[in-house]
Design a protein around this motif. Structure first.
Motif, PDB file in Angstrom:
ATOM      1  N   HIS A 161       0.833  -1.201   0.000  1.00 52.06           N
ATOM      2  CA  HIS A 161       0.000   0.000   0.000  1.00 52.06           C
ATOM      3  C   HIS A 161       0.872   1.257   0.000  1.00 52.06           C
ATOM      4  N   PHE A 162       1.914   1.267   0.819  1.00 50.38           N
ATOM      5  CA  PHE A 162       2.825   2.416   0.844  1.00 50.38           C
ATOM      6  C   PHE A 162       3.558   2.584  -0.484  1.00 50.38           C
ATOM      7  N   ARG A 163       3.928   1.507  -1.134  1.00 53.18           N
ATOM      8  CA  ARG A 163       4.588   1.605  -2.442  1.00 53.18           C
ATOM      9  C   ARG A 163       3.646   2.231  -3.467  1.00 53.18           C
ATOM     10  N   THR A 164       2.375   1.826  -3.395  1.00 52.74           N
ATOM     11  CA  THR A 164       1.380   2.408  -4.313  1.00 52.74           C
ATOM     12  C   THR A 164       1.223   3.900  -4.051  1.00 52.74           C
ATOM     13  N   LEU A 165       1.126   4.264  -2.772  1.00 53.76           N
ATOM     14  CA  LEU A 165       1.004   5.678  -2.429  1.00 53.76           C
ATOM     15  C   LEU A 165       2.241   6.468  -2.860  1.00 53.76           C
ATOM     16  N   GLU A 166       3.402   5.878  -2.636  1.00 49.25           N
ATOM     17  CA  GLU A 166       4.659   6.531  -3.020  1.00 49.25           C
ATOM     18  C   GLU A 166       4.706   6.739  -4.536  1.00 49.25           C
ATOM     19  N   ALA A 167       4.248   5.764  -5.288  1.00 49.48           N
ATOM     20  CA  ALA A 167       4.242   5.895  -6.747  1.00 49.48           C
ATOM     21  C   ALA A 167       3.288   7.012  -7.170  1.00 49.48           C
ATOM     22  N   ARG A 168       2.150   7.129  -6.530  1.00 53.35           N
ATOM     23  CA  ARG A 168       1.198   8.204  -6.851  1.00 53.35           C
ATOM     24  C   ARG A 168       1.777   9.572  -6.532  1.00 53.35           C
TER      25      ARG A 168
END
Length: 179
Positions: A161-168
């Motif tokens: 989830h944090f990786r997805t947020l970081e990518a956004r």
């Protein structure tokens, strides 16, 4: 497998494998091999009984039953009836001294037999309690392992989830992507 058991001991019980009692080592070995620990304690206990022990258990079971009490009451009443009213020359006239001797002898023989049976029942109960401890310990340790797996899964989901947020966030901050 040997290393897995040692790791389980450290991780779940916070103790070295060699420091654990034999039954806890046995539980850990069963967990590591994914083997069931449940067994019928009654069957294994009864398989080891000698013929004399089996007879003692049957005598104790019969001696502590209503069938025995009623049968013994009928024998006493029959004895009194025969010796008091039916025979002209009774072998055991009133006050029935021989009749008093018979229950005393029966009690003298029956009491140790019943005590032997009770001692065996207590040993069987201790065996069942030890087995219950092992089953409960295994269940508790398996639950702990499941909690570890769930925690690892949750941690993995959070990382994703944090990786997805970081990518956004990076996509929003990169000016080349906005045009």
């Amino acid at each position: 497998m040997d290393e897995t058991v040692r790791e389980l001991a450290e991780r779940l019980l916070s103790r070295g494998y060699e420091d654990l009692p034999e039954r806890e080592q046995r539980v850990l070995r069963r967990i590591a091999s994914r083997a069931a620990i449940s067994r019928n304690v009654n069957e294994s206990f009864h398989e080891r009984l000698t013929m004399g022990q089996r007879i003692a258990d049957r005598v104790a079971a019969f001696g502590g039953s209503w069938t025995f009490i009623l049968l013994f009451a009928c024998v006493i009443l029959g004895w009194v009836g025969v010796n008091a009213w039916l025979l002209t020359v009774p072998p055991d006239p009133y006050p029935f001294v021989f009749l008093n001797l018979i229950p005393s002898m029966l009690a003298a023989v029956q009491a140790p037999v019943i005590m032997m049976s009770q001692n065996r029942q207590a040993a069987k109960d201790r065996l069942a309690a030890a087995h219950d401890y092992e089953v409960n310990l295994k269940a508790e340790l398996e639950i702990m392992r499941l909690h570890e797996k769930l925690d690892a899964l949750r941690q993995h989901e959070l990382v994703e989830h944090f990786r997805t947020l970081e990518a956004r966030i990076e996509a929003m901050a990169d000016p080349r992507r906005q045009s």
